[in-house]
Design a protein around this motif. Structure first.
Motif, PDB file in Angstrom:
ATOM      1  N   PHE A 284       0.833  -1.202   0.000  1.00 28.31           N
ATOM      2  CA  PHE A 284       0.000   0.000   0.000  1.00 28.31           C
ATOM      3  C   PHE A 284       0.867   1.251   0.000  1.00 28.31           C
ATOM      4  CE2 PHE A 284       1.347  -0.388   4.239  1.00 28.31           C
ATOM      5  CZ  PHE A 284       1.069   0.764   4.960  1.00 28.31           C
ATOM      6  N   GLN A 286       3.535   3.529  -2.111  1.00 26.69           N
ATOM      7  CA  GLN A 286       4.035   3.761  -3.464  1.00 26.69           C
ATOM      8  C   GLN A 286       5.556   3.616  -3.519  1.00 26.69           C
ATOM      9  OE1 GLN A 286       2.066   4.128  -6.207  1.00 26.69           O
ATOM     10  NE2 GLN A 286       3.992   3.849  -7.291  1.00 26.69           N
ATOM     11  N   VAL A 298      -0.584   2.540  -6.289  1.00 25.40           N
ATOM     12  CA  VAL A 298      -1.533   2.067  -5.289  1.00 25.40           C
ATOM     13  C   VAL A 298      -2.969   2.259  -5.757  1.00 25.40           C
ATOM     14  CG1 VAL A 298      -2.375   2.427  -2.936  1.00 25.40           C
ATOM     15  CG2 VAL A 298       0.089   2.481  -3.405  1.00 25.40           C
ATOM     16  N   SER A 301      -4.346  -0.540  -7.894  1.00 27.12           N
ATOM     17  CA  SER A 301      -4.784  -1.724  -7.140  1.00 27.12           C
ATOM     18  C   SER A 301      -6.196  -1.524  -6.603  1.00 27.12           C
ATOM     19  CB  SER A 301      -3.822  -2.001  -5.983  1.00 27.12           C
ATOM     20  OG  SER A 301      -2.540  -2.350  -6.456  1.00 27.12           O
ATOM     21  N   TRP A 336      -6.504  -1.266   4.717  1.00 27.12           N
ATOM     22  CA  TRP A 336      -6.548  -1.037   3.263  1.00 27.12           C
ATOM     23  C   TRP A 336      -7.089  -2.270   2.541  1.00 27.12           C
ATOM     24  CZ3 TRP A 336      -2.764  -2.601  -0.722  1.00 27.12           C
ATOM     25  CH2 TRP A 336      -2.918  -1.914  -1.919  1.00 27.12           C
TER      26      TRP A 336
END
Length: 470
Positions: A284, A286, A298, A301, A336
């Motif tokens: 999560f 970069q 990120v 995703s 996340w």
């Protein structure tokens, strides 16, 4: 002649995913077909499932040659197996193939291993078997990969006695299918691109479909390093599924950026049985993605997870835990993951595998010795954490699983989708993996206590020995 093909059991110190899944040894099934085409008698021994020791199985069959397939974690296991074979009869030949032999054949240098297949596994296996029959030394194809070679149909009959045990996580039972080799991308941690020497090539779809028609299992894991590469090929694949009236549940590997750029392809695949995509979301952060040369971000995703969620396709996430992560990072990562409807995540420490570019970045900082092959399993710490002790780091990985894959909401989802039996199987596997992690925590705590005692002893000695003042 008699040929015995062996899939090794992981070393007791390896923590792999066999507690959660046992996939069929498709590479050996391809070799079995080749052996039969050459007129040889062939048997596959799957040591993950076999109850008898290898030397007992060898005595029963008394083959002319025993051939092993191996990953890095199997190197010492194969050397031990080869010694057992020679203990039965020194004239029985031994050979090793598989992905690790293709990239680092020198790791299998051992007096009990007669041949290392290396690259062009199928071609070199044929060369080896023909040479043995003629009493000659084989001359292997070593310089470059032969992309023109056409794979035969794998002989799944040779694993008939094992097939009921082959599955992939929640997909029970499950067969494997290979439609391409390599990946067009070049992530720094990836071992797969080393296997194909950074080349990507595909099988013709006609024989792929012919192979698929012979698979009896309802679930098929397409084990291409990256199945989602060309739109046209996906369209043709789905069209051939329709024409041949093939209805399977598919799991594939794919990248998040392809998913985001091609939502219509995900919709099309979902309509033709796509059940899950294993996506390497990695991190999560970069900064981690940049360090890995992932060539994505990120946000991609996050968008990919939404595309899959809208099409009722599960996202199986692969994540690499950086050595600089602290407790807050682990907690934020889990949060996340939950925000993206991800039900399964594979958490692994950053392990710079030998022969990958990232290995060169960390080779002077490694905790693992090069010859501790069984610990290069993508779960043992290869790099010392900078903000947590090893025990704390492992504990956070365990807690990360309980916050994601092993959470109550994920278990309820599995039960609803797959049933109580599959849920129970996965829970048992997860508990076995948890126990492995607990043992690793104890191991590091023992090492830390020993080091503290040694340091305290030296300090006391220095304090009472007058010679230290000179």
């Amino acid at each position: 002649m008699k040929v015995m093909l062996v899939r090794p059991k992981p070393h007791k110190n390896s923590l792999g995913l066999t507690d959660l899944m046992t996939c069929e040894p498709i590479e050996l099934e391809y070799v079995a077909t080749l052996c039969k085409q050459l007129g040889h008698e062939v048997i596959i021994e799957d040591m993950i499932l076999e109850k008898k020791p290898l030397d007992a199985l060898v005595r029963e069959v008394m083959p002319r040659i025993v051939m092993f397939t191996a990953y890095i974690t199997h190197v010492n296991v194969i050397k031990q197996y080869s010694m057992l074979v020679k203990s039965v009869d020194k004239t029985i030949l031994t050979a090793v193939g598989g992905v690790h032999s293709e990239v680092l054949p020198e790791d299998f240098t051992d007096p009990n291993i007669d041949y290392v297949i290396g690259i062009n596994g199928m071609q070199n296996t044929e060369i080896l078997l023909n040479a043995i029959e003629k009493g000659e030394e084989p001359v292997f194809l070593r310089e470059k990969i032969d992309k023109s070679y056409v794979l035969p149909m794998p002989d799944r009959s040779v694993t008939a006695r094992y097939r009921k045990h082959y599955d992939y996580a929640y997909h029970v039972p499950c067969a494997l299918l290979k439609t391409s080799f390599g990946c067009p991308y070049n992530c720094k941690f990836c071992f797969c691109v080393q296997i194909t020497q950074h080349q990507y090539f595909e099988r013709e779809l006609a024989p792929v479909i012919a192979e698929l028609k012979e698979i009896e299992e309802p679930n098929v894991f397409i084990v291409d390093d990256n199945f989602l590469v060309h739109r046209e090929r996906i369209i043709t694949f789905c069209k051939l599924l329709e024409e041949n009236n093939i209805h399977k549940n598919f799991i594939v590997f794919g990248r998040a950026d392809f998913i985001v750029k091609n939502p219509d392809m995900i919709k099309l695949l979902a309509e033709h049985g796509l059940d899950a995509i294993f996506v390497g979301i990695e991190s999560f952060k970069q900064s981690d993605l940049n360090d890995f040369n992932k060539k994505t971000d990120v946000e991609t995703s996050e968008k990919a997870s939404e595309v899959l969620y809208q099409n009722h396709v599960d996202l199986y996430a692969g994540a690499i835990v950086g050595p600089d992560w602290d407790r807050k990072d682990f907690k934020n990562f889990a949060k996340w993951i939950r925000s993206m409807h991800i039900r399964y995540v594979n958490l692994q420490p950053l392990v710079p595998l030998p022969a990958t570019p990232i290995y060169e970045d960390y080779k002077d900082q490694l905790l693992l010795k090069r010859e501790e092959y069984e610990k290069w399993d993508l779960t043992h710490l290869a790099i010392m954490p900078t903000k947590l002790t090893p025990s704390q780091y492992y504990f956070e990985i365990i807690r990360g699983y309980f916050r994601t894959t092993a959470s109550f909401s994920s278990l309820r989802y599995i039960r609803k989708k797959c049933g109580v039996r599959v849920e129970a199987k996965c829970f048992r596997g997860a508990m076995k993996m948890l126990w492995h992690y607990v043992k690793m925590i104890w191991e590091y705590r023992g090492i830390q206590k020993y080091e503290r005692r040694e340091a305290d002893g030296k300090a006391k000695k220095n304090a009472v020995d007058p010679a230290n003042d000179l």
